[in-house]
Motif scaffolding. Structure first.
Motif, PDB file in Angstrom:
ATOM      1  N   LEU A  62       0.865  -1.184   0.000  1.00  0.00           N
ATOM      2  CA  LEU A  62       0.000   0.000   0.000  1.00  0.00           C
ATOM      3  C   LEU A  62       0.894   1.224   0.000  1.00  0.00           C
ATOM      4  N   LYS A  63       0.760   2.045  -1.019  1.00  0.00           N
ATOM      5  CA  LYS A  63       1.525   3.293  -1.061  1.00  0.00           C
ATOM      6  C   LYS A  63       0.563   4.450  -1.222  1.00  0.00           C
ATOM      7  N   GLN A  64       0.687   5.408  -0.317  1.00  0.00           N
ATOM      8  CA  GLN A  64      -0.170   6.588  -0.353  1.00  0.00           C
ATOM      9  C   GLN A  64       0.638   7.787  -0.845  1.00  0.00           C
ATOM     10  N   ASN A  79      -9.695   6.556 -11.960  1.00  0.00           N
ATOM     11  CA  ASN A  79      -9.849   5.956 -10.638  1.00  0.00           C
ATOM     12  C   ASN A  79     -10.217   4.477 -10.774  1.00  0.00           C
ATOM     13  N   GLY A  80      -9.530   3.618 -10.017  1.00  0.00           N
ATOM     14  CA  GLY A  80      -9.790   2.181 -10.076  1.00  0.00           C
ATOM     15  C   GLY A  80      -8.978   1.444 -11.120  1.00  0.00           C
ATOM     16  N   ALA A  81      -8.097   2.137 -11.819  1.00  0.00           N
ATOM     17  CA  ALA A  81      -7.294   1.494 -12.867  1.00  0.00           C
ATOM     18  C   ALA A  81      -6.340   0.467 -12.266  1.00  0.00           C
ATOM     19  N   GLU A  82      -6.145  -0.619 -12.995  1.00  0.00           N
ATOM     20  CA  GLU A  82      -5.174  -1.636 -12.596  1.00  0.00           C
ATOM     21  C   GLU A  82      -3.825  -1.273 -13.218  1.00  0.00           C
ATOM     22  N   SER A 225      -8.194  10.062  -4.554  1.00  0.00           N
ATOM     23  CA  SER A 225      -8.988  10.641  -3.459  1.00  0.00           C
ATOM     24  C   SER A 225      -9.388  12.081  -3.756  1.00  0.00           C
ATOM     25  N   LEU A 226      -9.906  12.324  -4.950  1.00  0.00           N
ATOM     26  CA  LEU A 226     -10.363  13.657  -5.324  1.00  0.00           C
ATOM     27  C   LEU A 226     -11.807  13.573  -5.808  1.00  0.00           C
ATOM     28  N   TYR A 247      -3.922  12.449  -2.060  1.00  0.00           N
ATOM     29  CA  TYR A 247      -4.691  12.502  -3.304  1.00  0.00           C
ATOM     30  C   TYR A 247      -4.786  11.163  -4.029  1.00  0.00           C
ATOM     31  N   ALA A 248      -3.969  10.184  -3.639  1.00  0.00           N
ATOM     32  CA  ALA A 248      -4.056   8.891  -4.331  1.00  0.00           C
ATOM     33  C   ALA A 248      -3.365   7.808  -3.516  1.00  0.00           C
TER      34      ALA A 248
END
Length: 392
Positions: A62-64, A79-82, A225-226, A247-248
């Motif tokens: 997990l990287k924020q 958003n949600g892209a693999e 996260s926008l 933001y992601a």
């Protein structure tokens, strides 16, 4: 009061504090109500309880991403892209980066032209010096012809000879200036100055590009996260992000871990590799065992903090996935090298209070259970093993 008397009072006080810690707010038992059991009556275990902690269950990968300053970010993926490992999914301040890229390309063209011009300038210099040499030769011929005139005064002839000497010196300098090795050295020096300046700009741009291009460190799912992600034109459209904004994030949920804040002194007073975290699965009341992995430093938004990481076994991934992002109570244990009898302190504290007062827990164990010794003292329990005289 004598020194021995003071030591006795101090040990008595410490024993009282230990008893208070052991029994807490429970009603104090009377010594006559307490009887010790046979050592074999106590449960055995290879671990001893240390504390209760709050643990955050999260994917191991997990990287924020949090903004270090305000500015524009252009997302290249929705958003949600693999994402694949190494794939670029966003660019910080893309418009500015594009301008810098164009400026660098222009600089490359200018340097390339300057290098070509160097060749032409050098050839023009050679041509000019050759013309100067021809002019010197003509002057020499004229001066030598003048010397042959016998009617010239001696002083004038001396001046002509001085002029011829100067012509020789000028010719030598001109010849030296157009020697191939000298010309090549000068051309190389000027070329290196131009290319060095360009290389510096290229390296600076590469660093800027590396900082600006956000790439996935591992294969995972992108979460943005926008609020603007609902905009159909969101991708490739610069988005303004405030400073210190999360933001992601990129998540790979194939493995999970437990993150525990580094607050308990137990983390620093024990061999961390022997620590385990146990968490209730919430269904079968089974305790899931997570092994200690590492100490990790993380930016929590303006503050750098240390966290202890425990790895959840892959067979419990379903439980971890359901509870991902939740903070759960974990039981922190220290694993032991062998099976030990685990005795609660409040079970034996009052069996021989004077021994406990004078010799502490190790002395009390030896007093109650000859042939056994204390291996480890926990907050509320004791780990006891047979004393073979050699081990530990």
């Amino acid at each position: 009061m004598t020194l021995n008397g003071k030591h006795t009072m101090l040990r008595s006080l410490l024993t009282s504090l230990a008893l208070i810690s052991t029994f807490g707010t429970q009603p104090m038992l009377r010594a006559e109500d307490v009887t010790s059991k046979s050592i074999q009556e106590y449960p055995t275990s290879r671990k001893i309880w240390l504390s209760l902690e709050d643990g955050l269950i999260q994917p191991a990968n997990l990287k924020q991403y949090r903004s270090l300053s305000e500015g524009y970010i252009t997302f290249l993926k929705p958003n949600g892209a693999e994402l694949q490992e190494g794939e670029t999914w966003a660019i910080i301040d893309k418009d500015q980066l594009d301008l810098e890229s164009r400026a660098l390309e222009l600089e490359k063209k200018k340097v390339s032209k300057a290098l070509d011009d160097l060749q032409e300038e050098q050839q023009a210099f050679i041509d000019k010096q050759l013309l100067n040499l021809e002019a010197l030769k003509l002057q020499r011929i004229e001066l030598k012809a003048s010397l042959e005139n016998s009617s010239l005064p001696d002083k004038l002839k001396d001046k002509i000879r001085e002029a011829l000497t100067k012509l020789d010196e000028q010719e030598a300098r001109l010849q030296k200036s157009i020697k191939p090795e000298n010309l090549e050295s000068e051309l190389q020096l000027k070329s290196e100055e131009l290319t060095l300046s360009l290389d510096r700009k290229i390296r600076a741009h590469e660093k800027l590009e590396k900082r600006s291009h956000l790439k996935a460190d591992f294969q995972g799912t992108l979460t943005i996260s926008l609020d603007e992600t609902q905009d159909p034109n969101f991708v490739n459209k610069p988005q303004w992000v405030e400073i210190n904004k999360l933001y992601a994030s990129i998540t790979n949920d194939s493995h999970y871990e437990i993150e525990v804040t580094n607050r308990n002194p137990a983390f620093n007073s024990h061999d961390r590799s022997k620590l385990i975290a146990m968490v209730d699965d919430g269904v079968s009341r089974q305790l899931i065992r997570a092994k200690y992995k590492e100490l990790r430093t993380k930016d929590t938004g303006g503050a750098i903090r240390d966290f202890h990481i425990f790895t959840i076994p892959e067979k419990h991934s379903e439980f971890a996935a359901k509870n991902s992002g939740e903070t759960r109570t974990i039981f922190l244990y220290l694993t032991l090298e062998e099976d030990c009898y685990v005795i609660k302190k409040n079970q034996i504290a009052l069996t021989a209070p004077k021994v406990l007062q004078t010799e502490g827990w190790p002395g009390l164990i030896k007093h109650l259970y000859p042939g056994y010794k204390l291996l480890h003292i926990g907050p509320k329990t004791l780990a006891v093993i047979k004393d073979d005289g050699n081990k530990h």
